[in-house]
Write a protein that holds these residues in place. Sequence first.
Motif, PDB file in Angstrom:
ATOM      1  N   ASP A  28     -53.403  48.403   4.354  1.00 20.24           N
ATOM      2  CA  ASP A  28     -52.603  48.115   3.163  1.00 20.24           C
ATOM      3  C   ASP A  28     -51.471  49.144   3.090  1.00 20.24           C
ATOM      4  O   ASP A  28     -51.700  50.322   2.846  1.00 20.24           O
ATOM      5  CB  ASP A  28     -53.485  48.196   1.911  1.00 20.24           C
ATOM      6  N   GLY A  29     -50.256  48.680   3.309  1.00 21.26           N
ATOM      7  CA  GLY A  29     -49.082  49.559   3.248  1.00 21.26           C
ATOM      8  C   GLY A  29     -48.214  49.286   2.042  1.00 21.26           C
ATOM      9  O   GLY A  29     -47.000  49.526   2.074  1.00 21.26           O
ATOM     10  N   SER A  30     -48.826  48.801   0.952  1.00 20.44           N
ATOM     11  CA  SER A  30     -48.046  48.417  -0.225  1.00 20.44           C
ATOM     12  C   SER A  30     -47.316  49.585  -0.860  1.00 20.44           C
ATOM     13  O   SER A  30     -46.337  49.386  -1.582  1.00 20.44           O
ATOM     14  CB  SER A  30     -48.965  47.771  -1.269  1.00 20.44           C
ATOM     15  N   SER A  31     -47.779  50.803  -0.629  1.00 21.75           N
ATOM     16  CA  SER A  31     -47.142  51.960  -1.262  1.00 21.75           C
ATOM     17  C   SER A  31     -45.830  52.346  -0.596  1.00 21.75           C
ATOM     18  O   SER A  31     -45.066  53.139  -1.165  1.00 21.75           O
ATOM     19  CB  SER A  31     -48.095  53.149  -1.229  1.00 21.75           C
ATOM     20  N   LEU A  32     -45.552  51.836   0.593  1.00 23.01           N
ATOM     21  CA  LEU A  32     -44.281  52.150   1.243  1.00 23.01           C
ATOM     22  C   LEU A  32     -43.120  51.693   0.366  1.00 23.01           C
ATOM     23  O   LEU A  32     -43.164  50.628  -0.244  1.00 23.01           O
ATOM     24  CB  LEU A  32     -44.198  51.464   2.608  1.00 23.01           C
ATOM     25  N   GLY A  33     -42.088  52.516   0.333  1.00 23.59           N
ATOM     26  CA  GLY A  33     -40.965  52.215  -0.540  1.00 23.59           C
ATOM     27  C   GLY A  33     -40.224  50.953  -0.152  1.00 23.59           C
ATOM     28  O   GLY A  33     -40.140  50.595   1.027  1.00 23.59           O
ATOM     29  N   LYS A  34     -39.671  50.300  -1.165  1.00 21.47           N
ATOM     30  CA  LYS A  34     -38.855  49.102  -0.946  1.00 21.47           C
ATOM     31  C   LYS A  34     -37.701  49.185  -1.932  1.00 21.47           C
ATOM     32  O   LYS A  34     -37.825  48.770  -3.086  1.00 21.47           O
ATOM     33  CB  LYS A  34     -39.675  47.831  -1.165  1.00 21.47           C
ATOM     34  N   ILE A  35     -36.581  49.737  -1.491  1.00 21.04           N
ATOM     35  CA  ILE A  35     -35.425  49.928  -2.359  1.00 21.04           C
ATOM     36  C   ILE A  35     -34.286  49.040  -1.843  1.00 21.04           C
ATOM     37  O   ILE A  35     -33.836  49.206  -0.709  1.00 21.04           O
ATOM     38  CB  ILE A  35     -34.966  51.399  -2.389  1.00 21.04           C
ATOM     39  N   ALA A  36     -33.868  48.125  -2.671  1.00 22.59           N
ATOM     40  CA  ALA A  36     -32.765  47.234  -2.296  1.00 22.59           C
ATOM     41  C   ALA A  36     -31.433  47.896  -2.623  1.00 22.59           C
ATOM     42  O   ALA A  36     -31.252  48.423  -3.726  1.00 22.59           O
ATOM     43  CB  ALA A  36     -32.883  45.911  -3.027  1.00 22.59           C
ATOM     44  N   VAL A  37     -30.513  47.887  -1.671  1.00 20.74           N
ATOM     45  CA  VAL A  37     -29.146  48.373  -1.868  1.00 20.74           C
ATOM     46  C   VAL A  37     -28.240  47.162  -1.737  1.00 20.74           C
ATOM     47  O   VAL A  37     -28.139  46.557  -0.661  1.00 20.74           O
ATOM     48  CB  VAL A  37     -28.779  49.453  -0.840  1.00 20.74           C
ATOM     49  N   VAL A  38     -27.587  46.794  -2.840  1.00 17.50           N
ATOM     50  CA  VAL A  38     -26.882  45.507  -2.908  1.00 17.50           C
ATOM     51  C   VAL A  38     -25.449  45.735  -3.374  1.00 17.50           C
ATOM     52  O   VAL A  38     -25.187  46.574  -4.245  1.00 17.50           O
ATOM     53  CB  VAL A  38     -27.598  44.554  -3.888  1.00 17.50           C
ATOM     54  N   GLY A  39     -24.531  44.989  -2.792  1.00 16.44           N
ATOM     55  CA  GLY A  39     -23.148  45.035  -3.242  1.00 16.44           C
ATOM     56  C   GLY A  39     -22.172  44.921  -2.094  1.00 16.44           C
ATOM     57  O   GLY A  39     -22.537  45.069  -0.926  1.00 16.44           O
ATOM     58  N   PRO A  40     -20.908  44.671  -2.406  1.00 14.64           N
ATOM     59  CA  PRO A  40     -19.894  44.526  -1.356  1.00 14.64           C
ATOM     60  C   PRO A  40     -19.781  45.747  -0.456  1.00 14.64           C
ATOM     61  O   PRO A  40     -19.410  45.628   0.718  1.00 14.64           O
ATOM     62  CB  PRO A  40     -18.596  44.290  -2.147  1.00 14.64           C
ATOM     63  N   ASP A  41     -20.087  46.936  -1.007  1.00 16.05           N
ATOM     64  CA  ASP A  41     -19.955  48.170  -0.225  1.00 16.05           C
ATOM     65  C   ASP A  41     -21.307  48.708   0.219  1.00 16.05           C
ATOM     66  O   ASP A  41     -21.431  49.901   0.535  1.00 16.05           O
ATOM     67  CB  ASP A  41     -19.239  49.240  -1.047  1.00 16.05           C
ATOM     68  N   ALA A  42     -22.323  47.845   0.257  1.00 17.41           N
ATOM     69  CA  ALA A  42     -23.654  48.310   0.628  1.00 17.41           C
ATOM     70  C   ALA A  42     -23.673  48.912   2.022  1.00 17.41           C
ATOM     71  O   ALA A  42     -24.285  49.961   2.260  1.00 17.41           O
ATOM     72  CB  ALA A  42     -24.659  47.157   0.533  1.00 17.41           C
ATOM     73  N   ALA A  43     -23.002  48.283   2.972  1.00 21.24           N
ATOM     74  CA  ALA A  43     -22.997  48.782   4.351  1.00 21.24           C
ATOM     75  C   ALA A  43     -22.327  50.153   4.419  1.00 21.24           C
ATOM     76  O   ALA A  43     -22.804  51.062   5.107  1.00 21.24           O
ATOM     77  CB  ALA A  43     -22.297  47.792   5.272  1.00 21.24           C
ATOM     78  N   THR A  44     -21.198  50.289   3.741  1.00 23.06           N
ATOM     79  CA  THR A  44     -20.503  51.579   3.732  1.00 23.06           C
ATOM     80  C   THR A  44     -21.374  52.666   3.122  1.00 23.06           C
ATOM     81  O   THR A  44     -21.460  53.783   3.628  1.00 23.06           O
ATOM     82  CB  THR A  44     -19.188  51.464   2.934  1.00 23.06           C
ATOM     83  N   PHE A  45     -22.066  52.322   2.038  1.00 22.85           N
ATOM     84  CA  PHE A  45     -22.880  53.312   1.341  1.00 22.85           C
ATOM     85  C   PHE A  45     -24.037  53.806   2.216  1.00 22.85           C
ATOM     86  O   PHE A  45     -24.232  55.014   2.395  1.00 22.85           O
ATOM     87  CB  PHE A  45     -23.418  52.712   0.043  1.00 22.85           C
TER      88      PHE A  45
END
Length: 987
Positions: free
Chosen positions: A653-670
């Motif tokens: 069970d690896g449910s505790s691993l982080g899952k952070i979404a980075v969303v937006g037009p500049d997501a790749a740059t960020f």
Amino acid sequence: MPQRHRLATGGEIDRSRPLSFLFDGDRYEGYAGDSLASALVANGVKLVGRSFKYHRPRGLFAAGAEEPNGLADITLGDQHEPNARATLVELAEGLIAKPVNAEPDLLRDRYAILDRFARFIPAGFYYKTFMRPTWALWEPRIRKMAGLGRLDPAAQKAPQAARHAACDLLVVGSGPTGIAAARAGLAAGLSVWMVELENRPGGQLLWREAEIEGQPARDWVSETLAALQAEGLHLMPRTLAAAYYDHNRIALLEQRPAADRLPDERLWLLRAGRVVLATGAQERPLVFPDNDRPGVMSAAAAATYVRRYAVLPGYRVLVATNNDDAYESALVLKQAGAAVTLADLRSNPGKPLLAAMEAAEIRVITGHQPVAVEGELAVSGARVGRTSTSRRRGDSHDLDVDLVAVSGGWSPAVHLFSQSGGKLRYDPTIAGFRPKQAVQDCESAGAANGDFELQACLQQGHAAGEAAAYALTGKSSGLEPLNGHESGGLGGHNVQAFWRTRVPNARQWVDFQNDVTAKDVALAAREGYVSVEHLKRYTTLGMATDQGKTSNINGLAILGEETKRDPGAVGTTTFRPPYLPLSLAAVAGLRRGELVSTRRCLPAKRVHEAAGAVLRDYGLWQRPAYYPLAGEGEEQAIKREALAVRRQGGLMDGSSLGKIAVVGPDAATFVNRLYYNRLDNLKPGRLRYCLLLNETGVVLDDGVVARQAENRYLLSPSSSHTDHVLHMLEEWHQGEWPDLKVSFLDETQAWATLSLCGPRVQEVMGRLETDIAWDDGELPHMAFAEGRVEGVPARIARVSFTGERGYEISVPARYASALWERLSQLGLKVGMTPFGIEALSLLRAEKGYILIGRDTDGTTLPQDLGMTGPLAKKEVDYVGRRSLWTPEAKRENRRQLVGLQVLDEAGPFANGAHVVEEVGGDLHSIGYVTSSFASPALGKPIALGLVAMGRARAASGDKVEVFHLGQRRPARLTGPCAYDPTGSRLA
């Protein structure tokens, strides 16, 4: 038992309220208003403790916070407090006090025999003795003897919530200086707080005879404070100013008395516009042979016991001094009925002093110092000799005394001032250190500033209050300074610096609690420990619970004599908070258990418990450590689980691993600016293992990053770092790149992730109902896809942290238990077994996969881990990049990650063991073991470590030694990966 040292009249005790208490198993009686210390003195108790190192008998030396000897475990009702200072414990009915560091009791202390072997265990003997034949032999015995009081986990005070407050002016100390400062501040319209450690305000006016504004000092204190409180003064007695932090933030520990239990404790964090430090001064001991005997006491403390508690510490008293101040103490003792002899180390103390002593029929012997004390468990006599080095017949005097009251001068209590960042200077006129330069909005005044005259204290306190008013409001109080004088005309200090007697081969004690002698200081100087900080650590001088309040100045001055430097050139040790020990429970307040660290449970927790999982806390999460079968121990279960993953398959069970979404037009740059690895060229539907660095280039976290779409990335930080990584994203976005159009969403607890890995998990995947194409052509290693699994929304990622073929299936958290049970059922046919964090750690170590914080430390850079590609190829700037090109980062002998092959038959290395090499006959550490296991798949021990120039040495197959607890074992440096170095099993 009668209180045979209690005076018939006087004191600030309530004789109508007798109190019964136990000390060291014996019953005694005192009165309301007594401290535990004063009640012991009243009952004639001389022996109150044993010293830490030699277990020598010790008696009370002081009457306040500087007391080094009178420590006791206090029990009242169902509450317990270890290491309480007897001078600060208010007596209560039924109080039980047990001296610390004595077994079974003070008289029969079994470790008192250590004093007979003192010549063989001088300062620094710890470092020279216990390394041979092996530290492992000595460690259990030393730990058993170490420490003072013992904590009782079952007896805890009720937690109190910490309070935050602010005021214009904080006055620390309620003596004449503090009252004068508060009076001026209030008159100018400031909000004023005053804190006092004792239960009664007044400072030394509680025992000194003085007049202020024509009134007896004690009457003036009570009347003035009552008037000031009516005007708005916030007075807090029984409150310790524990720590002085930046921006005038002071930590206060308030004790609030209760009828049938120990005082409740509350922590205050106070922000003050200005601070006046009116903390007073502490009387120093004299250093002479056997000056640690029970019955050797501070002269001011003896006077305090007489005037404040109506207790006479001795009937035949020798007062030994090098300054004027002790003459008043001698008069106090004489007036209380003691026969007093005064020995002044100075040859010409002044006619007014001598005349006052003659009028009081006190014998004065000038130019003499104490040279011997008779008695073992209590003083029974003393000898004084000439201060000069000449020894003529008749130069010494044998005195029949039961108390030696000593005064070696006064040391300003500069601890809080130093904590604030203030600088000190040595002043030979007071033979002590006084404030030199403040760096915060604070001012030291009165005795804390090195000025001991009452009138000077009143004037400086008034000036400090006026300065605070002018700084904060631009106004003046409009008041005139107060006037006062000491009664009897004995005011004055006039100290002659005198640091130790010159009696050959005598033991003269500097630090009473830690048994540091003048000889120990001299030994440290001879062995090259000429820095006062090195002296402290080599001898343990000033490391006791009193933190050197009575010992530091004498110790550093003796070091100066040994090295031909004045005390100012020697300097002082660093004064660190807290000023006095305080309980961690008080610091924590309500922030304990779930309120300080909320335990996060996996969505499928109940299923794991039903499967017999042993749950442990990992980071903020409670996770399965292992799943033992009937009759299995921990080690057996972990090995079985690891072998199952290598041979058939495992489910975790690896449910505790982080899952952070980075969303937006500049997501790749960020994300490209944030991560060490390049991510703008990552294709949608693909994963990349990445490192996250801090600004110094140090590896902060690792994990995979998925590109879900052109403008959406999913970061997977390690379980314990998810919150920190999220804060880092927000900080860099808000502080450095606010122009980037990007937002963040923590999805960690919304999705459950179950990991299948092993050579036969494809068979399990083939039985799942899913519309996701998971075959190797559609879902190769380091790819992911989204769709449905068993009818619910899902993501499948082809990724592995065990080195085996692996799949991570993520579903909404509410489906975690159902999916776990379904996968467990499907896996029965192939022998798939659940495995926990401990087996995962072993599997990762076999592959050389790092665990952040275990296989890295606070200095590890990515190139130390062998990840140099992004350093050379990634052109865009990213967090920590410039730090990777510094001379320190390019240093050739940096510690680098390597494998360690065990070359003997003694089993795995100990985690943390040092990797050493011999240079010139001496062992030098070149690194240490970070992870070490017995590998069931390889049938041998494996280990990872950080070793200087590790990669080059590993390429050459260098042999090294691993040192732990005195044992040296052979090893060979290898690459980090011990299992499947080609990675063929991932395919």
